[in-house]
Write a protein that holds these residues in place. Structure first.
Motif, PDB file in Angstrom:
ATOM      1  N   VAL A 228       0.621  -1.243  -0.040  1.00 31.23           N
ATOM      2  CA  VAL A 228       0.070   0.028  -0.032  1.00 31.23           C
ATOM      3  C   VAL A 228       0.629   1.254   0.009  1.00 31.23           C
ATOM      4  O   VAL A 228       0.387   2.247  -0.278  1.00 31.23           O
ATOM      5  CB  VAL A 228      -0.862   0.024   1.240  1.00 31.23           C
ATOM      6  N   SER A 229       2.191   1.018   0.080  1.00 33.33           N
ATOM      7  CA  SER A 229       2.895   2.159   0.317  1.00 33.33           C
ATOM      8  C   SER A 229       4.001   2.391  -0.718  1.00 33.33           C
ATOM      9  O   SER A 229       5.110   2.958  -0.506  1.00 33.33           O
ATOM     10  CB  SER A 229       3.419   2.434   1.661  1.00 33.33           C
ATOM     11  N   LYS A 230       3.543   1.829  -1.888  1.00 33.06           N
ATOM     12  CA  LYS A 230       4.754   2.148  -3.063  1.00 33.06           C
ATOM     13  C   LYS A 230       5.012   3.575  -3.390  1.00 33.06           C
ATOM     14  O   LYS A 230       4.124   4.269  -3.313  1.00 33.06           O
ATOM     15  CB  LYS A 230       4.155   0.961  -4.245  1.00 33.06           C
ATOM     16  N   VAL A 231       6.185   3.886  -3.756  1.00 32.96           N
ATOM     17  CA  VAL A 231       6.539   5.358  -4.148  1.00 32.96           C
ATOM     18  C   VAL A 231       6.173   5.337  -5.531  1.00 32.96           C
ATOM     19  O   VAL A 231       6.182   4.451  -6.579  1.00 32.96           O
ATOM     20  CB  VAL A 231       7.879   5.554  -3.900  1.00 32.96           C
ATOM     21  N   GLY A 232       5.664   6.541  -5.923  1.00 26.21           N
ATOM     22  CA  GLY A 232       5.341   7.058  -7.329  1.00 26.21           C
ATOM     23  C   GLY A 232       4.082   7.672  -7.383  1.00 26.21           C
ATOM     24  O   GLY A 232       3.452   7.788  -6.442  1.00 26.21           O
ATOM     25  N   LYS A 233       3.520   8.077  -8.672  1.00 25.70           N
ATOM     26  CA  LYS A 233       2.436   8.693  -8.707  1.00 25.70           C
ATOM     27  C   LYS A 233       1.140   7.843  -8.516  1.00 25.70           C
ATOM     28  O   LYS A 233       0.001   8.290  -8.099  1.00 25.70           O
ATOM     29  CB  LYS A 233       2.223   9.186 -10.561  1.00 25.70           C
ATOM     30  N   ASP A 234       1.277   6.474  -8.389  1.00 27.73           N
ATOM     31  CA  ASP A 234       0.244   5.610  -8.112  1.00 27.73           C
ATOM     32  C   ASP A 234       0.544   5.096  -6.665  1.00 27.73           C
ATOM     33  O   ASP A 234      -0.040   3.832  -6.375  1.00 27.73           O
ATOM     34  CB  ASP A 234       0.264   4.521  -8.955  1.00 27.73           C
ATOM     35  N   SER A 235       1.035   5.911  -5.853  1.00 23.57           N
ATOM     36  CA  SER A 235       1.469   5.581  -4.428  1.00 23.57           C
ATOM     37  C   SER A 235       0.382   5.337  -3.532  1.00 23.57           C
ATOM     38  O   SER A 235      -0.928   6.079  -3.724  1.00 23.57           O
ATOM     39  CB  SER A 235       2.590   6.306  -3.945  1.00 23.57           C
ATOM     40  N   ARG A 236       0.338   4.741  -2.505  1.00 22.44           N
ATOM     41  CA  ARG A 236      -0.565   4.641  -1.160  1.00 22.44           C
ATOM     42  C   ARG A 236      -1.948   4.414  -1.702  1.00 22.44           C
ATOM     43  O   ARG A 236      -2.851   4.838  -1.590  1.00 22.44           O
ATOM     44  CB  ARG A 236      -0.621   5.809  -0.543  1.00 22.44           C
ATOM     45  N   ARG A 237      -1.865   3.176  -2.649  1.00 19.30           N
ATOM     46  CA  ARG A 237      -3.245   2.331  -2.871  1.00 19.30           C
ATOM     47  C   ARG A 237      -3.596   1.434  -2.092  1.00 19.30           C
ATOM     48  O   ARG A 237      -3.162   0.349  -2.185  1.00 19.30           O
ATOM     49  CB  ARG A 237      -2.981   2.048  -4.548  1.00 19.30           C
ATOM     50  N   ILE A 238      -4.398   1.591  -1.297  1.00 16.68           N
ATOM     51  CA  ILE A 238      -4.885   0.653  -0.034  1.00 16.68           C
ATOM     52  C   ILE A 238      -5.423  -0.641  -0.985  1.00 16.68           C
ATOM     53  O   ILE A 238      -5.306  -1.981  -0.244  1.00 16.68           O
ATOM     54  CB  ILE A 238      -5.959   1.264   0.757  1.00 16.68           C
ATOM     55  N   ASP A 239      -6.041  -0.596  -1.913  1.00 16.62           N
ATOM     56  CA  ASP A 239      -6.853  -1.716  -2.757  1.00 16.62           C
ATOM     57  C   ASP A 239      -5.512  -2.724  -3.029  1.00 16.62           C
ATOM     58  O   ASP A 239      -6.079  -3.841  -3.434  1.00 16.62           O
ATOM     59  CB  ASP A 239      -7.541  -1.208  -3.745  1.00 16.62           C
ATOM     60  N   ARG A 240      -4.266  -2.299  -3.187  1.00 13.97           N
ATOM     61  CA  ARG A 240      -3.347  -3.632  -3.580  1.00 13.97           C
ATOM     62  C   ARG A 240      -3.247  -4.482  -2.464  1.00 13.97           C
ATOM     63  O   ARG A 240      -2.855  -5.474  -2.855  1.00 13.97           O
ATOM     64  CB  ARG A 240      -1.685  -2.644  -3.343  1.00 13.97           C
ATOM     65  N   ALA A 241      -3.589  -4.066  -1.248  1.00  8.09           N
ATOM     66  CA  ALA A 241      -3.645  -5.250  -0.168  1.00  8.09           C
ATOM     67  C   ALA A 241      -4.646  -6.256  -0.165  1.00  8.09           C
ATOM     68  O   ALA A 241      -4.682  -7.236   0.339  1.00  8.09           O
ATOM     69  CB  ALA A 241      -3.494  -4.394   1.148  1.00  8.09           C
ATOM     70  N   TRP A 242      -5.761  -5.846  -0.979  1.00  9.72           N
ATOM     71  CA  TRP A 242      -6.948  -6.546  -0.669  1.00  9.72           C
ATOM     72  C   TRP A 242      -6.882  -7.981  -1.335  1.00  9.72           C
ATOM     73  O   TRP A 242      -7.202  -8.723  -0.499  1.00  9.72           O
ATOM     74  CB  TRP A 242      -8.023  -5.703  -1.467  1.00  9.72           C
ATOM     75  N   PRO A 243      -6.258  -8.325  -2.314  1.00  7.51           N
ATOM     76  CA  PRO A 243      -6.218  -9.631  -2.794  1.00  7.51           C
ATOM     77  C   PRO A 243      -5.669 -10.633  -1.584  1.00  7.51           C
ATOM     78  O   PRO A 243      -5.660 -11.471  -1.295  1.00  7.51           O
ATOM     79  CB  PRO A 243      -5.456  -9.520  -3.897  1.00  7.51           C
ATOM     80  N   VAL A 244      -4.501  -9.794  -1.138  1.00  6.87           N
ATOM     81  CA  VAL A 244      -3.533 -10.707  -0.043  1.00  6.87           C
ATOM     82  C   VAL A 244      -4.368 -10.944   1.121  1.00  6.87           C
ATOM     83  O   VAL A 244      -4.256 -11.973   1.590  1.00  6.87           O
ATOM     84  CB  VAL A 244      -2.370  -9.659   0.288  1.00  6.87           C
ATOM     85  N   ILE A 245      -5.051 -10.050   1.543  1.00  5.46           N
ATOM     86  CA  ILE A 245      -6.091 -10.216   2.773  1.00  5.46           C
ATOM     87  C   ILE A 245      -7.178 -11.228   2.431  1.00  5.46           C
ATOM     88  O   ILE A 245      -7.378 -12.160   3.291  1.00  5.46           O
ATOM     89  CB  ILE A 245      -6.700  -8.890   2.992  1.00  5.46           C
ATOM     90  N   GLU A 246      -7.722 -11.221   1.339  1.00  6.51           N
ATOM     91  CA  GLU A 246      -8.650 -12.272   0.984  1.00  6.51           C
ATOM     92  C   GLU A 246      -8.060 -13.469   0.834  1.00  6.51           C
ATOM     93  O   GLU A 246      -8.828 -14.362   1.374  1.00  6.51           O
ATOM     94  CB  GLU A 246      -9.203 -11.709  -0.510  1.00  6.51           C
ATOM     95  N   ASN A 247      -6.811 -13.798   0.399  1.00  2.94           N
ATOM     96  CA  ASN A 247      -6.240 -15.075   0.127  1.00  2.94           C
ATOM     97  C   ASN A 247      -6.054 -15.568   1.534  1.00  2.94           C
ATOM     98  O   ASN A 247      -6.110 -16.626   1.805  1.00  2.94           O
ATOM     99  CB  ASN A 247      -4.981 -14.990  -0.585  1.00  2.94           C
ATOM    100  N   LYS A 248      -5.495 -14.437   2.358  1.00  2.30           N
ATOM    101  CA  LYS A 248      -5.184 -15.020   3.854  1.00  2.30           C
ATOM    102  C   LYS A 248      -6.505 -15.611   4.542  1.00  2.30           C
ATOM    103  O   LYS A 248      -6.499 -16.763   5.239  1.00  2.30           O
ATOM    104  CB  LYS A 248      -4.667 -13.738   4.518  1.00  2.30           C
ATOM    105  N   ILE A 249      -7.621 -14.890   4.473  1.00  2.00           N
ATOM    106  CA  ILE A 249      -8.776 -15.426   5.011  1.00  2.00           C
ATOM    107  C   ILE A 249      -9.217 -16.943   4.330  1.00  2.00           C
ATOM    108  O   ILE A 249      -9.842 -17.559   4.980  1.00  2.00           O
ATOM    109  CB  ILE A 249      -9.949 -14.432   4.815  1.00  2.00           C
TER     110      ILE A 249
END
Length: 284
Positions: free
Chosen positions: A17-38
């Protein structure tokens, strides 16, 4: 960094969620990881199928289901609308003491508390800079020279948001010490007095008031930011509220009113703390 995601390098979520660049701080990047954990925890499969009629397979579990489940728990477990204040506004005129009634008049009048702490939750959900004394690790950004907490600006990158924090709800506020976003004040009276005169209270504040737990690895950096005169000057230049003059007796009345916002069922939570959770994470 994102709220609750941790510091850089601590886990895969903060890295996503904290990648640097113009597309930084995208919380939705973490959603697939959280889904797969559950989805990878078999005990959760049945729980989600029981809770949602349309979930027939672990692959059906999405972030929206996870978020709604957590939200439902929070609402069920910590909603509190059975305080003496609630009884009073529902017609029980003797629910508040005379001191609390005077404090209520101050809250909605002379002390101007309700200009921000409004509505049924006692919050306007907005952000303000109050010059709460800074200390501790904060939510430091990678470009900061040392640990500090710039508040809302840490997410918005808007300098106008520097040192601003969200107005908290005052429901059960007597139970939520210490006060301030970082726990700068151990008592409710202390944080009330800070709101009434932020500049003067900042000048009177001492590190011993923080009442920090023992953490040897943090002691050397805990008050670096507080000792920085330039940072102090920046912090004190961005106070969003004006001083309000009330006497000591009125302050005590105001604090008494705030105690009336404590729910009678505060110690009777519907669900309570579980003995264990399906993930196997230790329940503290």
């Amino acid at each position: 960094q994102f709220e609750m995601a941790g510091n850089f390098g601590e886990n895969e979520i903060i890295g996503l969620v904290s990648k640097v660049g113009k597309d930084s701080r995208r919380i939705d990047r973490a959603w697939p990881v959280i889904e797969n954990k559950i989805r990878g925890i078999s005990e959760y499969h049945q729980k989600f199928m029981d809770a949602y009629d349309h979930i027939k397979d672990p692959s059906d579990i999405k972030i929206i289901h996870i978020a709604n489940a957590i939200s439902a728990f929070i609402i069920k477990e910590w909603t509190s609308f059975d305080s003496p204040f609630d009884d009073f506004i529902n017609g029980k005129t003797n629910a508040l003491t005379s001191t609390q009634k005077r404090g209520m008049d101050l809250f909605y009048g002379k002390a101007q508390c309700s200009s921000c702490h409004s509505g049924i939750l006692f919050t306007d959900q907005k952000f303000y800079a109050l010059a709460i004394p800074q200390f501790g690790p904060g939510r430091t950004r990678r470009m900061d020279p040392y640990t500090r907490d710039v508040g809302r600006m840490g997410e918005s990158d808007n300098v106008e948001d520097m040192y601003k924090f969200k107005t908290p709800s005052l429901r059960n506020v007597s139970l939520t010490f210490p006060y301030g976003h970082n726990g700068a004040y151990p008592t409710l009276k202390g944080i009330v007095k800070h709101h009434l005169n932020p500049l003067q209270m900042y000048k009177n504040w001492e590190p011993s008031m923080a009442n920090l737990p023992e953490a040897k690895w943090l002691e050397k950096i805990d008050f670096v930011v507080f000792a920085d005169k330039r940072e102090q000057k920046r912090l004190l230049s961005r106070i969003d509220i004006n001083p309000v003059s009330i006497d000591e007796n009125e302050i005590n009345e105001l604090v008494s009113f705030l105690h009336s916002l404590t729910g009678k069922s505060k110690n009777e939570r519907p669900l309570g703390k579980p003995i264990s959770v399906p993930s196997g994470i230790k329940v503290d």
